[in-house]
Motif scaffolding. Structure first.
Motif, PDB file in Angstrom:
ATOM      1  N   LYS A 305      -7.093 -81.766 -64.622  1.00  0.00           N
ATOM      2  CA  LYS A 305      -5.887 -82.543 -64.310  1.00  0.00           C
ATOM      3  C   LYS A 305      -4.644 -81.934 -64.926  1.00  0.00           C
ATOM      4  CE  LYS A 305      -8.410 -86.762 -63.480  1.00  0.00           C
ATOM      5  NZ  LYS A 305      -8.713 -88.122 -63.871  1.00  0.00           N
ATOM      6  N   LYS A 306      -4.810 -80.704 -65.430  1.00  0.00           N
ATOM      7  CA  LYS A 306      -3.684 -79.979 -66.029  1.00  0.00           C
ATOM      8  C   LYS A 306      -2.950 -80.816 -67.078  1.00  0.00           C
ATOM      9  CE  LYS A 306      -2.840 -76.647 -62.341  1.00  0.00           C
ATOM     10  NZ  LYS A 306      -4.098 -76.826 -61.648  1.00  0.00           N
ATOM     11  N   GLN A 307      -3.733 -81.535 -67.888  1.00  0.00           N
ATOM     12  CA  GLN A 307      -3.125 -82.332 -68.951  1.00  0.00           C
ATOM     13  C   GLN A 307      -2.875 -81.451 -70.159  1.00  0.00           C
ATOM     14  OE1 GLN A 307      -5.890 -85.501 -69.468  1.00  0.00           O
ATOM     15  NE2 GLN A 307      -4.791 -86.885 -68.090  1.00  0.00           N
ATOM     16  N   LYS A 308      -1.876 -81.837 -70.926  1.00  0.00           N
ATOM     17  CA  LYS A 308      -1.535 -81.056 -72.106  1.00  0.00           C
ATOM     18  C   LYS A 308      -2.522 -81.377 -73.227  1.00  0.00           C
ATOM     19  CE  LYS A 308       1.703 -78.481 -74.253  1.00  0.00           C
ATOM     20  NZ  LYS A 308       1.047 -77.177 -74.126  1.00  0.00           N
ATOM     21  N   VAL A 309      -3.216 -80.355 -73.673  1.00  0.00           N
ATOM     22  CA  VAL A 309      -4.151 -80.521 -74.789  1.00  0.00           C
ATOM     23  C   VAL A 309      -3.982 -79.342 -75.735  1.00  0.00           C
ATOM     24  CG1 VAL A 309      -6.592 -80.359 -75.399  1.00  0.00           C
ATOM     25  CG2 VAL A 309      -5.873 -81.917 -73.605  1.00  0.00           C
ATOM     26  N   PHE A 310      -3.951 -79.622 -77.026  1.00  0.00           N
ATOM     27  CA  PHE A 310      -3.822 -78.535 -77.999  1.00  0.00           C
ATOM     28  C   PHE A 310      -5.192 -77.994 -78.371  1.00  0.00           C
ATOM     29  CE2 PHE A 310      -0.056 -81.199 -78.707  1.00  0.00           C
ATOM     30  CZ  PHE A 310       0.927 -80.245 -78.425  1.00  0.00           C
ATOM     31  N   LEU A 311      -5.224 -76.727 -78.739  1.00  0.00           N
ATOM     32  CA  LEU A 311      -6.484 -76.108 -79.165  1.00  0.00           C
ATOM     33  C   LEU A 311      -7.168 -76.926 -80.258  1.00  0.00           C
ATOM     34  CD1 LEU A 311      -6.147 -72.214 -79.412  1.00  0.00           C
ATOM     35  CD2 LEU A 311      -7.785 -73.540 -78.083  1.00  0.00           C
ATOM     36  N   LYS A 312      -6.340 -77.413 -81.189  1.00  0.00           N
ATOM     37  CA  LYS A 312      -6.908 -78.159 -82.321  1.00  0.00           C
ATOM     38  C   LYS A 312      -7.606 -79.459 -81.869  1.00  0.00           C
ATOM     39  CE  LYS A 312      -2.706 -80.625 -83.865  1.00  0.00           C
ATOM     40  NZ  LYS A 312      -2.875 -81.838 -83.059  1.00  0.00           N
ATOM     41  N   ASP A 313      -7.183 -79.975 -80.692  1.00  0.00           N
ATOM     42  CA  ASP A 313      -7.823 -81.195 -80.171  1.00  0.00           C
ATOM     43  C   ASP A 313      -9.270 -80.934 -79.746  1.00  0.00           C
ATOM     44  OD1 ASP A 313      -5.481 -82.598 -80.503  1.00  0.00           O
ATOM     45  OD2 ASP A 313      -4.758 -82.093 -78.490  1.00  0.00           O
ATOM     46  N   LEU A 314      -9.580 -79.697 -79.441  1.00  0.00           N
ATOM     47  CA  LEU A 314     -10.946 -79.364 -79.003  1.00  0.00           C
ATOM     48  C   LEU A 314     -11.818 -78.871 -80.158  1.00  0.00           C
ATOM     49  CD1 LEU A 314     -10.358 -77.607 -75.548  1.00  0.00           C
ATOM     50  CD2 LEU A 314     -10.804 -80.007 -76.045  1.00  0.00           C
ATOM     51  N   LYS A 315     -11.241 -78.853 -81.338  1.00  0.00           N
ATOM     52  CA  LYS A 315     -12.001 -78.378 -82.499  1.00  0.00           C
ATOM     53  C   LYS A 315     -13.001 -79.478 -82.925  1.00  0.00           C
ATOM     54  CE  LYS A 315     -11.107 -75.974 -86.839  1.00  0.00           C
ATOM     55  NZ  LYS A 315     -11.639 -76.765 -87.928  1.00  0.00           N
ATOM     56  N   TYR A 358     -12.738 -73.556 -71.698  1.00  0.00           N
ATOM     57  CA  TYR A 358     -11.542 -74.400 -71.589  1.00  0.00           C
ATOM     58  C   TYR A 358     -10.474 -73.897 -72.559  1.00  0.00           C
ATOM     59  CZ  TYR A 358     -14.745 -77.703 -69.274  1.00  0.00           C
ATOM     60  OH  TYR A 358     -15.665 -78.289 -68.435  1.00  0.00           O
ATOM     61  N   LYS A 359     -10.931 -73.594 -73.776  1.00  0.00           N
ATOM     62  CA  LYS A 359      -9.991 -73.127 -74.804  1.00  0.00           C
ATOM     63  C   LYS A 359      -9.252 -71.880 -74.326  1.00  0.00           C
ATOM     64  CE  LYS A 359     -12.143 -74.630 -79.159  1.00  0.00           C
ATOM     65  NZ  LYS A 359     -13.051 -74.112 -80.191  1.00  0.00           N
ATOM     66  N   SER A 360      -9.980 -70.954 -73.693  1.00  0.00           N
ATOM     67  CA  SER A 360      -9.373 -69.683 -73.260  1.00  0.00           C
ATOM     68  C   SER A 360      -8.388 -69.899 -72.128  1.00  0.00           C
ATOM     69  CB  SER A 360     -10.471 -68.695 -72.846  1.00  0.00           C
ATOM     70  OG  SER A 360     -11.094 -69.156 -71.677  1.00  0.00           O
ATOM     71  N   LYS A 361      -8.539 -71.019 -71.434  1.00  0.00           N
ATOM     72  CA  LYS A 361      -7.637 -71.287 -70.284  1.00  0.00           C
ATOM     73  C   LYS A 361      -6.394 -72.089 -70.697  1.00  0.00           C
ATOM     74  CE  LYS A 361     -11.229 -71.252 -66.769  1.00  0.00           C
ATOM     75  NZ  LYS A 361     -12.127 -72.162 -66.062  1.00  0.00           N
ATOM     76  N   LEU A 362      -6.399 -72.606 -71.908  1.00  0.00           N
ATOM     77  CA  LEU A 362      -5.265 -73.463 -72.322  1.00  0.00           C
ATOM     78  C   LEU A 362      -3.991 -72.627 -72.524  1.00  0.00           C
ATOM     79  CD1 LEU A 362      -6.902 -75.967 -74.824  1.00  0.00           C
ATOM     80  CD2 LEU A 362      -6.049 -76.453 -72.541  1.00  0.00           C
TER      81      LEU A 362
END
Ligand SMILES: [Zn+2]
Length: 362
Positions: A305-315, A358-362
């Motif tokens: 959904k092209k939502q804004k997510v920070f790398l740290k959110d996926l940690k 996902y991280k690499s695509k952010l």
């Protein structure tokens, strides 16, 4: 038992032996349920692989119980069945022994013991279900193999998880109470008078005398199977699942004794794989798995959904500890992952890989 007759008829045609009808086989498996070795005389060998003895400790397939396996001398017994009152041992290969010779028989005790645990376990679950759910519970069918067993009970709706658990608890209470299992041969009218028609849990039984399996004060059934002498010998009983299979029948699948231990070990093995995969302690697997699943969902949503997510959110966060046992942990993780327990390791592996993508695509 209709199929059995046809099986041998076919063989009789091929055989050149003009065999007289052999006498009823003397059974040794009732005297001592864990008898392992015996000597017997070979009466017939048909088609080089069907052996009839004067007596045997091999239990033939019947009453929903799978047959004993083992050895006659060094020939492997791969099936045992009954035709009338004659027990027939099927061998894997042509034996070295001949008709009228004496042979040594050896029953695979591990298998026999497991079948016994499953059969006495079936009677125990029947009694436990009657106590927990109601007097309308009867056995509608049963099957006892080495790996697991099942009993079909007469009930009109699916069991709830709570009922399943209560039946399991009551069954284990019966096991832990070390109740004597009495085995008697009784005239039919005496047995019916003393115990009522409830003894026919396995369906109608022919013959004047009935073999009565009496788990004192708990369950009385007319049954030809091999049984433990005491409920404590059955070991832990674990219900695997229950399913409503028709309007009036619910199937309960379970394992007992050694098979139940194996089942528990299976969960422990899955948990230890999970703990390695997630690089956390066993008691942190649940928390780490929950976190992994949430981060994976978040990452997927962000990409889709092209939502804004920070790398740290996926940690992944530092996991909490829990006090669940191995089996419960694995089942809880499977529920979160919406998969079967045996698939949680692979699923976790996929989540970790996809989070990295996902991280690499952010
Ligand atoms: Zn039985």
């Amino acid at each position: 038992m209709h199929g059995e007759k046809d099986e041998l008829k076919e063989d009789d045609k091929k055989s050149n032996i003009q065999m007289k009808r052999p006498p009823a086989t003397e059974v040794l498996y009732y005297d001592d349920p864990i008898i392992t070795s015996f000597k017997a005389k070979v009466l017939n060998i048909i088609n080089d692989k069907y052996v009839i003895l004067d007596k045997t400790a091999f239990y033939p397939r019947g009453g929903g119980q799978e047959p004993d396996l083992g050895l006659l001398e060094d020939s492997e017994v791969i099936n045992v069945f009954k035709q009338g009152d004659v027990i027939i041992h099927e061998l894997k290969e042509t034996p070295k022994f001949h008709e009228l010779e004496d042979v040594a028989g050896k029953v695979n005790l591990i298998r026999r013991n497991q079948l016994m645990q499953h059969h006495t376990g079936t009677h125990i679950i029947n009694a436990a279900a009657r106590k927990v759910i109601g007097k309308h519970i009867n056995q509608a069918g049963a099957f006892k193999a080495e790996e697991k067993a099942r009993i079909d009970i007469t009930h009109y709706e699916a069991l709830t998880k709570e009922q399943e658990q209560k039946i399991e608890e009551e069954a284990n209470r019966i096991v832990e109470s070390s109740i004597k299992v009495k085995k008697d041969l009784m005239p039919r009218n005496v047995a019916e008078k003393e115990y009522g028609m409830g003894i026919y849990q396995g369906g109608a039984v022919p013959g004047k005398n009935l073999r009565i399996i009496n788990i004192i004060g708990t369950d009385v059934e007319c049954c030809g199977g091999t049984h433990a002498n005491n409920t404590s010998e059955v070991g832990k009983i674990k219900i695997l699942r229950s399913t409503k299979i028709s309007d009036s029948i619910v199937r309960i699948e379970f394992v007992a004794g050694e098979a139940a231990k194996k089942e528990e070990e299976r969960y422990s093995a899955i948990l230890s794989q999970m703990s390695k995969m997630l690089n956390v302690a066993s008691n942190e697997v649940f928390s780490a798995s929950k976190d992994l699943f949430e981060k994976w969902k978040l990452g997927r949503k962000a990409i889709k959904k092209k939502q804004k997510v920070f790398l740290k959110d996926l940690k992944l966060k530092i996991p909490d500890k829990d006090e669940f046992n191995d089996e419960d942990t694995v089942k809880k993780v499977a529920a979160i992952f919406k998969t079967q327990p045996e698939h949680i390791v692979k699923t976790a592996e996929r989540f970790i890989k996809e989070i990295e993508e996902y991280k690499s695509k952010l």
